[in-house]
Design a protein around this motif. Structure first.
Motif, PDB file in Angstrom:
ATOM      1  N   ASP A  16       0.834  -1.207   0.000  1.00  0.00           N
ATOM      2  CA  ASP A  16       0.000   0.000   0.000  1.00  0.00           C
ATOM      3  C   ASP A  16       0.871   1.260   0.000  1.00  0.00           C
ATOM      4  N   MET A  17       1.942   1.257   0.792  1.00  0.00           N
ATOM      5  CA  MET A  17       2.821   2.424   0.858  1.00  0.00           C
ATOM      6  C   MET A  17       3.532   2.641  -0.474  1.00  0.00           C
ATOM      7  N   ALA A  18       3.999   1.554  -1.065  1.00  0.00           N
ATOM      8  CA  ALA A  18       4.670   1.654  -2.364  1.00  0.00           C
ATOM      9  C   ALA A  18       3.706   2.172  -3.429  1.00  0.00           C
ATOM     10  N   ASP A  19       2.463   1.692  -3.390  1.00  0.00           N
ATOM     11  CA  ASP A  19       1.467   2.142  -4.357  1.00  0.00           C
ATOM     12  C   ASP A  19       1.138   3.619  -4.157  1.00  0.00           C
ATOM     13  N   ARG A  20       1.106   4.047  -2.887  1.00  0.00           N
ATOM     14  CA  ARG A  20       0.853   5.461  -2.604  1.00  0.00           C
ATOM     15  C   ARG A  20       1.964   6.343  -3.180  1.00  0.00           C
ATOM     16  N   ALA A  21       3.219   5.863  -3.053  1.00  0.00           N
ATOM     17  CA  ALA A  21       4.346   6.607  -3.615  1.00  0.00           C
ATOM     18  C   ALA A  21       4.249   6.669  -5.135  1.00  0.00           C
ATOM     19  N   TYR A  22       3.839   5.553  -5.732  1.00  0.00           N
ATOM     20  CA  TYR A  22       3.737   5.481  -7.194  1.00  0.00           C
ATOM     21  C   TYR A  22       2.607   6.368  -7.709  1.00  0.00           C
ATOM     22  N   GLN A  23       1.439   6.262  -7.061  1.00  0.00           N
ATOM     23  CA  GLN A  23       0.279   7.031  -7.502  1.00  0.00           C
ATOM     24  C   GLN A  23       0.460   8.532  -7.251  1.00  0.00           C
ATOM     25  N   GLY A  24       1.087   8.868  -6.133  1.00  0.00           N
ATOM     26  CA  GLY A  24       1.252  10.276  -5.781  1.00  0.00           C
ATOM     27  C   GLY A  24       2.492  10.917  -6.340  1.00  0.00           C
ATOM     28  N   SER A  25       3.416  10.096  -6.876  1.00  0.00           N
ATOM     29  CA  SER A  25       4.677  10.599  -7.444  1.00  0.00           C
ATOM     30  C   SER A  25       5.504  11.362  -6.421  1.00  0.00           C
ATOM     31  N   PHE A  48       7.085  -4.313  -6.338  1.00  0.00           N
ATOM     32  CA  PHE A  48       6.809  -2.884  -6.376  1.00  0.00           C
ATOM     33  C   PHE A  48       6.945  -2.360  -7.802  1.00  0.00           C
ATOM     34  N   ARG A  49       5.874  -1.845  -8.347  1.00  0.00           N
ATOM     35  CA  ARG A  49       5.918  -1.329  -9.720  1.00  0.00           C
ATOM     36  C   ARG A  49       6.327   0.134  -9.727  1.00  0.00           C
ATOM     37  N   GLY A  50       7.290   0.448 -10.583  1.00  0.00           N
ATOM     38  CA  GLY A  50       7.719   1.828 -10.750  1.00  0.00           C
ATOM     39  C   GLY A  50       8.314   2.451  -9.516  1.00  0.00           C
ATOM     40  N   ILE A  51       8.823   1.624  -8.592  1.00  0.00           N
ATOM     41  CA  ILE A  51       9.315   2.115  -7.303  1.00  0.00           C
ATOM     42  C   ILE A  51      10.691   1.528  -7.010  1.00  0.00           C
ATOM     43  N   ARG A  52      11.573   2.340  -6.463  1.00  0.00           N
ATOM     44  CA  ARG A  52      12.836   1.840  -5.921  1.00  0.00           C
ATOM     45  C   ARG A  52      12.849   2.105  -4.421  1.00  0.00           C
ATOM     46  N   THR A  53      13.518   1.240  -3.696  1.00  0.00           N
ATOM     47  CA  THR A  53      13.521   1.322  -2.236  1.00  0.00           C
ATOM     48  C   THR A  53      14.916   1.654  -1.722  1.00  0.00           C
ATOM     49  N   ALA A  54      14.981   2.538  -0.736  1.00  0.00           N
ATOM     50  CA  ALA A  54      16.245   2.883  -0.083  1.00  0.00           C
ATOM     51  C   ALA A  54      16.033   2.815   1.427  1.00  0.00           C
ATOM     52  N   PHE A  69      10.178   4.642  -0.093  1.00  0.00           N
ATOM     53  CA  PHE A  69       9.721   4.224  -1.419  1.00  0.00           C
ATOM     54  C   PHE A  69       9.777   5.445  -2.342  1.00  0.00           C
ATOM     55  N   PHE A  70      10.605   5.357  -3.372  1.00  0.00           N
ATOM     56  CA  PHE A  70      10.808   6.471  -4.287  1.00  0.00           C
ATOM     57  C   PHE A  70      10.335   6.107  -5.688  1.00  0.00           C
ATOM     58  N   PRO A  71       9.497   6.944  -6.315  1.00  0.00           N
ATOM     59  CA  PRO A  71       9.143   6.700  -7.717  1.00  0.00           C
ATOM     60  C   PRO A  71      10.412   6.655  -8.567  1.00  0.00           C
ATOM     61  N   ASN A  72      10.427   5.818  -9.572  1.00  0.00           N
ATOM     62  CA  ASN A  72      11.628   5.656 -10.397  1.00  0.00           C
ATOM     63  C   ASN A  72      12.092   6.958 -11.034  1.00  0.00           C
ATOM     64  N   ASP A  73      11.156   7.871 -11.288  1.00  0.00           N
ATOM     65  CA  ASP A  73      11.546   9.143 -11.911  1.00  0.00           C
ATOM     66  C   ASP A  73      11.857  10.234 -10.893  1.00  0.00           C
ATOM     67  N   TRP A  74      11.874   9.853  -9.602  1.00  0.00           N
ATOM     68  CA  TRP A  74      12.204  10.844  -8.567  1.00  0.00           C
ATOM     69  C   TRP A  74      13.711  11.103  -8.602  1.00  0.00           C
ATOM     70  N   PRO A  75      14.147  12.377  -8.538  1.00  0.00           N
ATOM     71  CA  PRO A  75      15.576  12.703  -8.658  1.00  0.00           C
ATOM     72  C   PRO A  75      16.379  12.367  -7.399  1.00  0.00           C
ATOM     73  N   GLY A  76      16.920  11.162  -7.343  1.00  0.00           N
ATOM     74  CA  GLY A  76      17.797  10.781  -6.239  1.00  0.00           C
ATOM     75  C   GLY A  76      17.080  10.253  -5.021  1.00  0.00           C
TER      76      GLY A  76
END
Length: 256
Positions: A16-25, A48-54, A69-76
């Motif tokens: 759910d958290m990963a999806d929230r990050a993806y949907q909300g960018s 996790f779709r479209g998400i990278r984890t740190a 959880f960071f969207p793949n297009d998030w800068p860093g």
């Protein structure tokens, strides 16, 4: 069965958290993870779709970490983005201060009504303690954390320019046939290689911030390895350091 339900709830919450990050960018962050939660989350990366984890706990040597959880297009994935702060805890009068341990500080903080998941590492250096916590609770801790046992204390939120003492370790020198994961786990935990193989295959070992189930995985210098039930370790592999029988010398640092 109870543990399975707990893991299932945690896994759904992470999805759910990963999806929230993806949907909300935008990045979404967890509380501090237990070792088992960290291992479970590490095993879920492909879900996790479209998400990278740190991961970050406030310092590179922290044992307890939060996940971001960071969207793949998030800068860093700058660690400064994580909502984690460090609070310096010092006695009001060192002359009358008791000798305090980790459990003393943790117990006193939890007695304030704060959940364990909001508190990360507590690092003790002589009479000073450094408490990592979620940013949202930092002001509450500073205002209300005034005694540990019979010692009166004062708290201050540390800034980026403040120096934090290094993590303390116990050190052990050993040698292994190779730096395969089963050999390294055996040396770190002080167990037989067959027992090490069992732990790895059962999903009880992370290395390099990822769950490892292949016993043939090759460890690298400065790799952080967590073995459930045995602790967290840092591996050092000295260059060109071998025994007379050709075994690789290693230095094992166990987090204290």
């Amino acid at each position: 069965m109870k543990e399975d339900k707990k893991n299932q709830f945690f896994a759904r919450h992470m999805l759910d958290m990963a999806d929230r990050a993806y949907q909300g960018s935008y990045p979404v962050f967890t509380d501090f993870l237990t070792t088992s939660e960290y291992m479970l989350l590490s095993s879920m990366q492909t879900q996790f779709r479209g998400i990278r984890t740190a991961y970050w706990g406030g310092h590179r040597d922290c044992d307890h970490v939060t996940a971001g959880f960071f969207p793949n297009d998030w800068p860093g994935t700058d660690s400064k983005m994580f909502p984690v702060v460090c609070i310096r805890v010092t006695p009001l009068n060192e002359r009358y201060a008791q000798s305090l341990e980790h459990r003393d500080y943790l117990g006193a903080i939890l007695n304030l009504g704060i959940e364990r998941a909001k508190i990360g590492d507590i690092r003790i250096c002589e009479s000073t303690a450094y408490v990592f916590c979620k940013e949202e609770f930092a002001s509450f801790v500073v205002e209300n954390f005034i005694t540990v046992k019979h010692t009166q204390i004062t708290c201050q939120i540390m800034t980026a320019s403040d120096e934090l003492p290094e993590q303390q370790y116990s050190e052990k020198i050993d040698s292994v046939a190779s730096v395969r994961l089963d050999n390294v786990v055996s040396a770190m935990a002080g167990i037989s290689r067959s027992k090490a193989v069992e732990l790895i295959r059962q999903g009880n070992v992370t290395a390099g911030h990822a769950l490892r189930t292949a016993v043939s995985f090759m460890c690298t210098d400065e790799m952080i390895i967590t073995i459930r039930g045995y602790g967290k370790f840092r591996l050092s592999i000295p260059e060109n350091a071998f025994t007379r029988k050709g075994k690789q010398k290693i230095i094992i640092y166990k987090f204290l």
